[in-house]
Design a protein around this motif. Structure first.
Motif, PDB file in Angstrom:
ATOM      1  N   SER A  12       0.147  -1.437  -7.224  1.00 24.44           N
ATOM      2  CA  SER A  12       1.023  -1.596  -6.064  1.00 24.44           C
ATOM      3  C   SER A  12       1.603  -3.005  -5.963  1.00 24.44           C
ATOM      4  CB  SER A  12       0.262  -1.233  -4.782  1.00 24.44           C
ATOM      5  OG  SER A  12      -0.928  -1.982  -4.651  1.00 24.44           O
ATOM      6  N   ALA A  53      -2.144   3.384  -4.553  1.00 30.77           N
ATOM      7  CA  ALA A  53      -2.146   2.539  -3.364  1.00 30.77           C
ATOM      8  C   ALA A  53      -3.516   1.892  -3.151  1.00 30.77           C
ATOM      9  CB  ALA A  53      -1.760   3.366  -2.141  1.00 30.77           C
ATOM     10  N   SER A  73       0.842  -1.204   0.000  1.00 33.92           N
ATOM     11  CA  SER A  73       0.000   0.000   0.000  1.00 33.92           C
ATOM     12  C   SER A  73       0.873   1.248   0.000  1.00 33.92           C
ATOM     13  CB  SER A  73      -0.941   0.000   1.209  1.00 33.92           C
ATOM     14  OG  SER A  73      -0.197  -0.021   2.406  1.00 33.92           O
TER      15      SER A  73
END
Length: 394
Positions: A111, A38, A3
């Motif tokens: 991500s 993210a 993240s």
């Protein structure tokens, strides 16, 4: 599933609201959507959200929230003079230059990816490149691709997807000033495959981008092109073709943002549906920004229903923030065969079944012939004919 925040901000307009995603404050216009690289920046997907409510969310939950293999997705890239191909890190300045993820699945892929495949065209002589991606398993995967046309470069890039895969990806496209770039995303996956693809494009001053989506195979295929006409005189041509068989879900969500003045866009998507449970979704958003004076824009979606038990959702949207435009419009139509066309063909001695087949073929080939790549067009015509041979058009 990382993240980590994005390495840098994109160079096109993206707004991250102070209230953040999931806020009760409504998004008033398409370009106000939250964006991030993210996954955890986005709220959990329930299936009731505007961008998800027409998608079989529970069947792709692993791609939205699960752990994805972010190693290099198998690909063979053809070579040509004036074309470079390399694997780059996600901290490279090219990554994020065309846009950022606007929903949780795209952010998960972003991500999760360890590297991005970067294809750069610099030749002012037209070149053709194929990114041949043949999946061999159904493990959940992530991928990231960056396609860049340098100023005044000219070329065709085909992303050729075949085989078996369970893939979520981001594709970035940058058409530099004065360039002429065609990008074709071709989905001829095996029947069990699932493919989510968010494709972001930035078109600079006097550049031309022709973006083509062809979805014929796969159980669930969701391709979302987002094109930002960022430079004066930019031209975006967005074409789409799809054929949904029984049980297939083929979805396209198209967004065109006219940012600069004197920009042009044409969006034409056509699809056919045949068989119980065949489902297509097309959502077209065109936003003409306040500085996009002189804009000329038109979008349309046409669906041809070949049997009972199918469903085609078609939702065109148009937002205009300036009154000084050359023109803008949208259209959507879903229906069965044109009786006059059938009568004309049958009056020339063609039997009804063949007449119906020819009508479908002519309806879809109209998009194929706009690609401008004869060999690829012939391949797609043959693929459409194979689709029609496999079903009885009634």
């Amino acid at each position: 599933m990382s993240s980590a925040p994005a390495p840098h901000a994109p160079t096109i307009e993206t707004q991250q609201h102070a209230h953040g995603p999931g806020s009760p404050v409504p998004v008033q216009t398409r370009n106000e959507r939250f964006s991030s690289a993210a996954h955890d920046d986005f709220p959990a997907v329930t299936g009731r959200e505007l961008e998800w409510k027409l998608t079989p969310v529970e069947k792709i939950r692993d791609l939205i929230d699960g752990e994805l293999d972010g190693s290099a997705f198998p690909a063979e890239v053809s070579t040509a003079p004036g074309v470079s191909v390399e694997w780059i890190g996600l901290d490279d300045a090219r990554v994020g230059s065309a846009g950022l993820a606007e929903e949780r699945a795209a952010a998960n892929a972003w991500s999760s990816s360890a590297k991005a495949l970067a294809v750069t065209l610099t030749s002012e002589e037209h070149v053709s490149i194929t990114i041949d991606r043949t999946g061999t398993d159904r493990a959940p995967r992530a991928a990231h691709t960056v396609i860049t046309a340098a100023p005044h470069a000219r070329g065709l890039v085909v992303i050729d997807n075949r085989g078996s895969a369970r893939l979520s990806e981001n594709v970035e496209i940058v058409a530099g000033a004065g360039s002429d770039l065609t990008v074709v995303s071709l989905q001829e996956w095996d029947d069990e495959s699932v493919h989510l693809s968010s494709q972001f494009a930035r078109v600079d001053k006097d550049a031309r981008l022709k973006h083509v989506v062809v979805s014929l195979g796969g159980a669930i295929v969701r391709v979302n092109p987002s094109v930002h006409l960022a430079g004066a005189g930019a031209d975006g041509q967005l074409l789409g073709l799809y054929f949904a068989d029984a049980g297939q879900h083929l979805e396209q969500r198209v967004y065109v943002h006219h940012i600069a003045p004197q920009t042009i866009s044409r969006v034409t998507y056509k699809g056919a549906l045949n068989g119980a449970g065949a489902r297509t979704v097309w959502v077209g958003d065109v936003l003409i920004g306040r500085d996009a004076t002189g804009t000329d824009s038109y979008e349309q979606n046409r669906n041809l229903v070949l049997s009972d038990g199918t469903r085609a959702d078609s939702i065109p949207n148009l937002e205009i923030e300036t009154g000084d435009i050359a023109g803008a419009g949208h259209a959507s139509a879903t229906g069965r065969f044109d009786d006059e066309q059938l009568f004309y063909l049958r009056s020339r001695g063609i039997d009804e079944q063949e007449a119906r087949r020819l009508v479908v073929l002519g309806f879809l080939i109209d998009v194929v012939q706009k690609i401008g790549a004869p060999e690829l067009e012939q391949r797609l015509i043959a693929a459409i004919e194979a689709e029609l041979d496999a079903v009885e058009v009634v």
